[in-house]
Motif scaffolding. Structure first.
Motif, PDB file in Angstrom:
ATOM      1  N   ASN A  95     -16.133  65.706  27.189  1.00  0.00           N
ATOM      2  CA  ASN A  95     -16.720  66.864  26.497  1.00  0.00           C
ATOM      3  C   ASN A  95     -18.235  66.861  26.644  1.00  0.00           C
ATOM      4  O   ASN A  95     -18.850  67.887  26.920  1.00  0.00           O
ATOM      5  CB  ASN A  95     -16.403  66.815  24.992  1.00  0.00           C
TER       6      ASN A  95
ATOM      7  N   HIS B  38     -14.137  72.156  25.658  1.00  0.00           N
ATOM      8  CA  HIS B  38     -12.868  71.430  25.721  1.00  0.00           C
ATOM      9  C   HIS B  38     -12.074  71.824  26.971  1.00  0.00           C
ATOM     10  O   HIS B  38     -11.495  70.976  27.644  1.00  0.00           O
ATOM     11  CB  HIS B  38     -12.035  71.683  24.464  1.00  0.00           C
TER      12      HIS B  38
ATOM     13  N   HIS C 264     -16.711  69.871  18.384  1.00  0.00           N
ATOM     14  CA  HIS C 264     -15.796  70.695  17.563  1.00  0.00           C
ATOM     15  C   HIS C 264     -16.589  71.633  16.663  1.00  0.00           C
ATOM     16  O   HIS C 264     -16.246  72.806  16.514  1.00  0.00           O
ATOM     17  CB  HIS C 264     -14.910  69.816  16.662  1.00  0.00           C
TER      18      HIS C 264
ATOM     19  N   ASP D 236     -17.420  64.086  20.091  1.00  0.00           N
ATOM     20  CA  ASP D 236     -16.292  65.035  20.061  1.00  0.00           C
ATOM     21  C   ASP D 236     -16.362  65.886  18.777  1.00  0.00           C
ATOM     22  O   ASP D 236     -16.201  67.106  18.819  1.00  0.00           O
ATOM     23  CB  ASP D 236     -14.971  64.255  20.121  1.00  0.00           C
TER      24      ASP D 236
ATOM     25  N   HIS E 173     -11.934  61.428  26.041  1.00  0.00           N
ATOM     26  CA  HIS E 173     -12.050  62.820  25.613  1.00  0.00           C
ATOM     27  C   HIS E 173     -13.474  63.217  25.182  1.00  0.00           C
ATOM     28  O   HIS E 173     -14.031  64.210  25.655  1.00  0.00           O
ATOM     29  CB  HIS E 173     -11.047  63.065  24.479  1.00  0.00           C
TER      30      HIS E 173
END
Ligand SMILES: [Fe+2]
Length: 371
Positions: free
Chosen positions: A271, A253, A186, A182, A267
């Motif tokens: 992704n 996302h 990002h 994740d 999550h």
């Protein structure tokens, strides 16, 4: 144009004991955490703090019912500082707790533009992915309305974000894998965003480098070295959080949310399921600009030809977390259409940060390619 948003003051301690001493934890502090985090790291310090253990109020992601119950519990205590120690759920709840005077979640959403900070907020993350310690958004599942909504306010930033690598030493491998991927997403998404700046990219690209080179060490030297790498992963996750607080996340996302919501995929894993699929489609539309810089940067780290950079990236990531085709989660052709529609309808905030514009047909194509 905003160059860099960095609100909380940043601190780092190797151990919880050092943190407790330096921050003089005491009677005026309310610690919101989980018992399995508090007991091994804080119990023996015998601090005169108040504690709330989130898991006593429900499991999983924060819901309006869970948060309201915690607001009521907190109202029984007198305190000046809230210290949130945990993963995404704890951090999201603490941000809400800092701006309520006992009002319920529904009331806070109703007056979201007039929220006022009532308590100093200190956030300590215990995973290496959310970057949530430096952002001001809290995502609550409003079960009474049947929607998952973000509550954001400048008042919801922490005053201080504290990194304590000791807390991550016993992180289960799966949580490490999904949260660190994740953080990688990002950093890549925020660096490709049209809102990226030289400042946000400084943090974004550095986070990519730290995560990729640490994965390479993990593959080469084995899982036993993971505890020693946690400091690097935690710092990289924080860098990635700083990068996306300014430049935002985007299509990866946006496309992962319907998958996570319908098939309960964690999550970071959801992704990863769409990550390189989105990048390949960006490349089909536009091959120059920031994506060329990104691909060269990645190829350099992966020691490969730029033409095979996404395949090589996937090879490395697969050794940390195996990528699955979407049908293995249960996704059908009909789901792909519903997901694409939902992305176009509800994820405008994220889709505005895409490297290039992705329309409904393109989003559907990405899902179908990943089936
Ligand atoms: Fe994320």
């Amino acid at each position: 144009m905003k160059q860099l948003i960095l609100k909380p003051e940043l601190h780092k301690f190797q151990t919880c004991k050092e943190f407790a001493k330096e921050f003089e934890l005491g009677e005026d502090d309310l610690i919101l955490t989980n018992e399995y985090i508090f007991n091994p790291y804080f119990k023996e310090l015998n601090l005169p703090v108040k504690t709330i253990f989130q898991e006593k109020f429900g499991a999983g992601e924060p819901t309006d019912i869970m948060v309201d119950a915690i607001i009521n519990e907190a109202a029984k205590y007198t305190f000046k500082r809230i210290i949130a120690i945990g993963g995404g759920t704890i951090i999201d709840i603490a941000k809400v707790l800092a701006v309520t005077n006992g009002e319920s979640v529904d009331k806070l959403y109703d007056k979201k533009n007039e929220l006022k900070k009532h308590y100093e907020l200190i956030i300590i993350p215990t995973t290496c992915g959310t970057g949530s310690e430096v952002t001001n958004i809290s995502i609550i599942n409003r079960t009474r309305l049947g929607v998952k909504m973000g509550l954001t306010s400048p008042e919801m930033f922490a005053e201080k974000a504290v990194l304590i690598p000791e807390l991550l030493k016993s992180l289960p491998f799966k949580v490490f894998a999904t949260s660190s991927i994740d953080a990688l997403v990002h950093s890549v998404e925020s660096s490709l965003s049209p809102k990226a700046t030289d400042y946000s990219k400084l943090f974004g690209y550095k986070a990519i480098e730290m995560i990729i080179t640490s994965y390479q060490r993990l593959v080469k030297e084995g899982k036993e070295i993971l505890p020693d790498l946690m400091d690097t992963f935690l710092t990289a996750s924080n860098f990635a959080g700083i990068a996306f607080e300014t430049a935002g996340c985007a299509a990866v996302h946006a496309l992962s949310y319907p998958l996570g919501a319908k098939y309960h995929v964690p999550h970071g894993e959801s992704n990863y399921a769409v990550f390189t699929g989105v990048l390949k489609n960006y490349m089909e539309i536009k091959q120059d600009g920031e994506i060329a810089t990104m691909n060269e940067f990645l190829a350099n780290l992966l020691n490969c030809d730029v033409k095979v950079v996404y395949e090589e990236l996937e090879n490395l990531l697969n050794s940390v977390l195996q990528k699955k085709p979407l049908h293995e989660y249960g996704v059908t052709e009909k789901d792909a259409e519903d997901f694409a529609e939902s992305v176009m309808k509800t994820q405008g905030r994220l889709m505005a940060n895409n490297f290039v514009v992705l329309d409904y047909d393109r989003v559907l194509k990405i899902y179908k390619e990943l089936l």
